[in-house]
Design a protein around this motif. Structure first.
Motif, PDB file in Angstrom:
ATOM      1  N   LYS A   7       0.827  -1.199   0.000  1.00  0.00           N
ATOM      2  CA  LYS A   7       0.000   0.000   0.000  1.00  0.00           C
ATOM      3  C   LYS A   7       0.862   1.250   0.000  1.00  0.00           C
ATOM      4  N   ASP A   8       1.908   1.269   0.819  1.00  0.00           N
ATOM      5  CA  ASP A   8       2.815   2.412   0.889  1.00  0.00           C
ATOM      6  C   ASP A   8       3.552   2.624  -0.422  1.00  0.00           C
ATOM      7  N   ALA A   9       3.774   1.526  -1.180  1.00  0.00           N
ATOM      8  CA  ALA A   9       4.542   1.609  -2.408  1.00  0.00           C
ATOM      9  C   ALA A   9       3.742   2.182  -3.568  1.00  0.00           C
ATOM     10  N   ALA A  10       2.420   2.299  -3.417  1.00  0.00           N
ATOM     11  CA  ALA A  10       1.586   2.782  -4.508  1.00  0.00           C
ATOM     12  C   ALA A  10       1.962   4.214  -4.881  1.00  0.00           C
ATOM     13  N   GLY A  11       2.204   4.444  -6.170  1.00  0.00           N
ATOM     14  CA  GLY A  11       2.457   5.789  -6.662  1.00  0.00           C
ATOM     15  C   GLY A  11       3.827   6.344  -6.365  1.00  0.00           C
ATOM     16  N   LEU A  12       4.811   5.504  -6.117  1.00  0.00           N
ATOM     17  CA  LEU A  12       6.163   5.996  -5.857  1.00  0.00           C
ATOM     18  C   LEU A  12       6.763   6.608  -7.122  1.00  0.00           C
ATOM     19  N   LYS A  13       7.610   7.624  -6.921  1.00  0.00           N
ATOM     20  CA  LYS A  13       8.213   8.341  -8.048  1.00  0.00           C
ATOM     21  C   LYS A  13       9.725   8.475  -7.836  1.00  0.00           C
ATOM     22  N   PRO A  14      10.485   8.697  -8.911  1.00  0.00           N
ATOM     23  CA  PRO A  14      11.935   8.873  -8.770  1.00  0.00           C
ATOM     24  C   PRO A  14      12.279  10.025  -7.826  1.00  0.00           C
ATOM     25  N   PHE A  15      13.375   9.870  -7.083  1.00  0.00           N
ATOM     26  CA  PHE A  15      13.810  10.899  -6.139  1.00  0.00           C
ATOM     27  C   PHE A  15      14.747  11.910  -6.791  1.00  0.00           C
ATOM     28  N   VAL A  16      15.166  11.644  -8.025  1.00  0.00           N
ATOM     29  CA  VAL A  16      16.017  12.572  -8.774  1.00  0.00           C
ATOM     30  C   VAL A  16      15.517  12.664 -10.215  1.00  0.00           C
ATOM     31  N   LYS A  17      15.828  13.791 -10.837  1.00  0.00           N
ATOM     32  CA  LYS A  17      15.631  13.916 -12.276  1.00  0.00           C
ATOM     33  C   LYS A  17      16.862  13.314 -12.928  1.00  0.00           C
ATOM     34  N   ASN A  65      26.957   4.170 -11.399  1.00  0.00           N
ATOM     35  CA  ASN A  65      27.131   5.389 -10.621  1.00  0.00           C
ATOM     36  C   ASN A  65      27.017   5.078  -9.127  1.00  0.00           C
ATOM     37  N   SER A  66      28.139   5.109  -8.436  1.00  0.00           N
ATOM     38  CA  SER A  66      28.173   4.760  -7.012  1.00  0.00           C
ATOM     39  C   SER A  66      27.330   5.699  -6.171  1.00  0.00           C
ATOM     40  N   GLN A  67      27.363   7.010  -6.504  1.00  0.00           N
ATOM     41  CA  GLN A  67      26.610   7.980  -5.715  1.00  0.00           C
ATOM     42  C   GLN A  67      25.104   7.766  -5.875  1.00  0.00           C
ATOM     43  N   LEU A  68      24.672   7.451  -7.080  1.00  0.00           N
ATOM     44  CA  LEU A  68      23.252   7.169  -7.297  1.00  0.00           C
ATOM     45  C   LEU A  68      22.820   5.935  -6.510  1.00  0.00           C
ATOM     46  N   LEU A  69      23.595   4.879  -6.611  1.00  0.00           N
ATOM     47  CA  LEU A  69      23.255   3.653  -5.889  1.00  0.00           C
ATOM     48  C   LEU A  69      23.276   3.869  -4.382  1.00  0.00           C
ATOM     49  N   ASN A  70      24.124   4.790  -3.931  1.00  0.00           N
ATOM     50  CA  ASN A  70      24.176   5.075  -2.500  1.00  0.00           C
ATOM     51  C   ASN A  70      22.833   5.587  -1.992  1.00  0.00           C
ATOM     52  N   ILE A  71      22.111   6.346  -2.817  1.00  0.00           N
ATOM     53  CA  ILE A  71      20.804   6.840  -2.390  1.00  0.00           C
ATOM     54  C   ILE A  71      19.854   5.670  -2.174  1.00  0.00           C
ATOM     55  N   TYR A  72      19.815   4.738  -3.123  1.00  0.00           N
ATOM     56  CA  TYR A  72      18.965   3.557  -2.955  1.00  0.00           C
ATOM     57  C   TYR A  72      19.347   2.793  -1.688  1.00  0.00           C
ATOM     58  N   MET A 102      28.021  23.749  -1.499  1.00  0.00           N
ATOM     59  CA  MET A 102      27.458  22.408  -1.346  1.00  0.00           C
ATOM     60  C   MET A 102      28.036  21.461  -2.399  1.00  0.00           C
ATOM     61  N   ARG A 103      28.258  21.987  -3.592  1.00  0.00           N
ATOM     62  CA  ARG A 103      28.859  21.164  -4.646  1.00  0.00           C
ATOM     63  C   ARG A 103      30.287  20.761  -4.279  1.00  0.00           C
ATOM     64  N   GLU A 104      31.016  21.712  -3.685  1.00  0.00           N
ATOM     65  CA  GLU A 104      32.382  21.414  -3.245  1.00  0.00           C
ATOM     66  C   GLU A 104      32.368  20.368  -2.131  1.00  0.00           C
ATOM     67  N   ARG A 105      31.416  20.505  -1.229  1.00  0.00           N
ATOM     68  CA  ARG A 105      31.270  19.532  -0.134  1.00  0.00           C
ATOM     69  C   ARG A 105      30.940  18.140  -0.686  1.00  0.00           C
ATOM     70  N   TYR A 106      30.049  18.108  -1.639  1.00  0.00           N
ATOM     71  CA  TYR A 106      29.671  16.838  -2.276  1.00  0.00           C
ATOM     72  C   TYR A 106      30.871  16.219  -2.986  1.00  0.00           C
ATOM     73  N   ASN A 107      31.637  17.030  -3.707  1.00  0.00           N
ATOM     74  CA  ASN A 107      32.804  16.511  -4.417  1.00  0.00           C
ATOM     75  C   ASN A 107      33.879  16.002  -3.466  1.00  0.00           C
ATOM     76  N   ALA A 120      23.960  10.980   0.252  1.00  0.00           N
ATOM     77  CA  ALA A 120      22.720  10.721  -0.479  1.00  0.00           C
ATOM     78  C   ALA A 120      21.858  11.978  -0.511  1.00  0.00           C
ATOM     79  N   ALA A 121      21.724  12.651   0.636  1.00  0.00           N
ATOM     80  CA  ALA A 121      20.925  13.868   0.714  1.00  0.00           C
ATOM     81  C   ALA A 121      21.524  14.976  -0.147  1.00  0.00           C
ATOM     82  N   LEU A 122      22.829  15.113  -0.108  1.00  0.00           N
ATOM     83  CA  LEU A 122      23.495  16.137  -0.924  1.00  0.00           C
ATOM     84  C   LEU A 122      23.243  15.913  -2.409  1.00  0.00           C
ATOM     85  N   MET A 123      23.287  14.654  -2.853  1.00  0.00           N
ATOM     86  CA  MET A 123      23.066  14.387  -4.272  1.00  0.00           C
ATOM     87  C   MET A 123      21.639  14.744  -4.672  1.00  0.00           C
ATOM     88  N   ILE A 124      20.664  14.412  -3.832  1.00  0.00           N
ATOM     89  CA  ILE A 124      19.271  14.762  -4.130  1.00  0.00           C
ATOM     90  C   ILE A 124      19.104  16.276  -4.153  1.00  0.00           C
TER      91      ILE A 124
END
Length: 283
Positions: A7-17, A65-72, A102-107, A120-124
């Motif tokens: 039920k919770d999974a209904a209508g889930l959408k990508p967390f990034v473009k 992409n390691s950073q993308l997979l890290n979010i999952y 923030m980009r420098e911190r992420y890098n 993960a939060a920084l990438m989103i």
């Protein structure tokens, strides 16, 4: 996967473009999926639009992409930690100076191979504040997309992130990292495989230079076509999407190919903002 989790999974959408995102094709893809299949495989997961739409109970997802997979992985481990970190980022108004900091911190986290809830939060957050949601890195693997002038607003849908976390932690979803062929090594007869690789260029003057930089060349597309035929011979149910260009028809000759009109998000020529993509199935 419990009834509540479904039920919770209904209508889930990508967390990034994500480049090549499947929002436009989602209904077409879902309608073409087999009604019954074994394990679900998606070796080019990206934003995961189809996965999050159908929420299979037994799945293998993969990317390079390691950073993308890290979010999952972080959402599966502790979605609340990612949400809390994003809330702190969203609490401050953004301008170009803040974005670049923030980009420098992420890098720095990329360079240090730090893969945690904050990363993960920084990438989103960066995905929502960078130009057109692009993900591009330089030769050192550091993110270099400029600011999009967005000053505020939420970078997340808390309910959606929480739902994704619940789905990933309650279903049997295995997260792999690496080449698509390795991710598909244990596909069995009756399994379903969705292939959404980097797209073949549309323009007749385009080449694969930009694809080679990200590790996907014309030779990789030819290798992918061979993998498609291997999976077909194995008895798996396979669906692929790509641009509607002659090379795709050549590589997947003999399979069912449906052409569908789509809108192009970015093109200087307004007349070229519509195009066609294909969905290739072996069933």
């Amino acid at each position: 996967m419990s009834t509540d989790a479904k039920k919770d999974a209904a209508g889930l959408k990508p967390f990034v473009k994500w480049a090549g995102g499947k929002k436009q094709l989602l209904a077409e893809l879902a309608s073409r999926m087999p009604q019954r299949y074994g394990r679900y495989y998606e070796p080019f997961i990206g934003g995961g639009a189809l996965l999050l739409h159908v929420c299979p109970e037994n799945a293998v997802i993969n990317d390079v992409n390691s950073q993308l997979l890290n979010i999952y992985r972080q959402l599966a481990k502790d979605a609340e930690a990612v949400i809390a970190s994003l809330a702190r980022l969203d609490a401050a108004e953004c301008d170009e100076k803040v974005y670049l900091a923030m980009r420098e911190r992420y890098n720095a986290m990329i360079a240090g191979n730090v893969l945690d809830a904050e990363c993960a939060a920084l990438m989103i957050w960066i995905n929502k504040h960078c130009f057109n949601g692009l993900y591009r890195v330089n030769g050192k693997g550091l993110f270099n997309v400029p600011y999009n002038n967005r000053t505020g607003g939420q970078s997340m849908d808390e309910g959606n992130l929480r739902g994704i976390g619940n789905y990933l932690s309650s279903a049997a979803v295995e997260i792999r990292e690496g080449d698509f062929a390795a991710a598909l090594c244990d596909v069995q007869k009756g399994d379903f495989v969705y292939l959404d690789s980097p797209y073949i260029p549309v323009s007749s003057t385009a080449n694969f230079t930009s694809y080679a930089k990200t590790g996907f060349s014309r030779e990789d597309h030819e290798r992918l076509a061979r993998e498609y035929r291997r999976l077909d011979a194995l008895g798996a149910k396979v669906m692929l999407s790509n641009n509607d260009v002659p090379l795709v028809h050549e590589l997947y000759d003999g399979f069912s190919i449906s052409s569908i009109g789509v809108r192009r998000a970015i093109n200087r020529d307004a007349s070229a903002r519509r195009g066609r993509e294909v969905i290739v199935t072996n069933y």
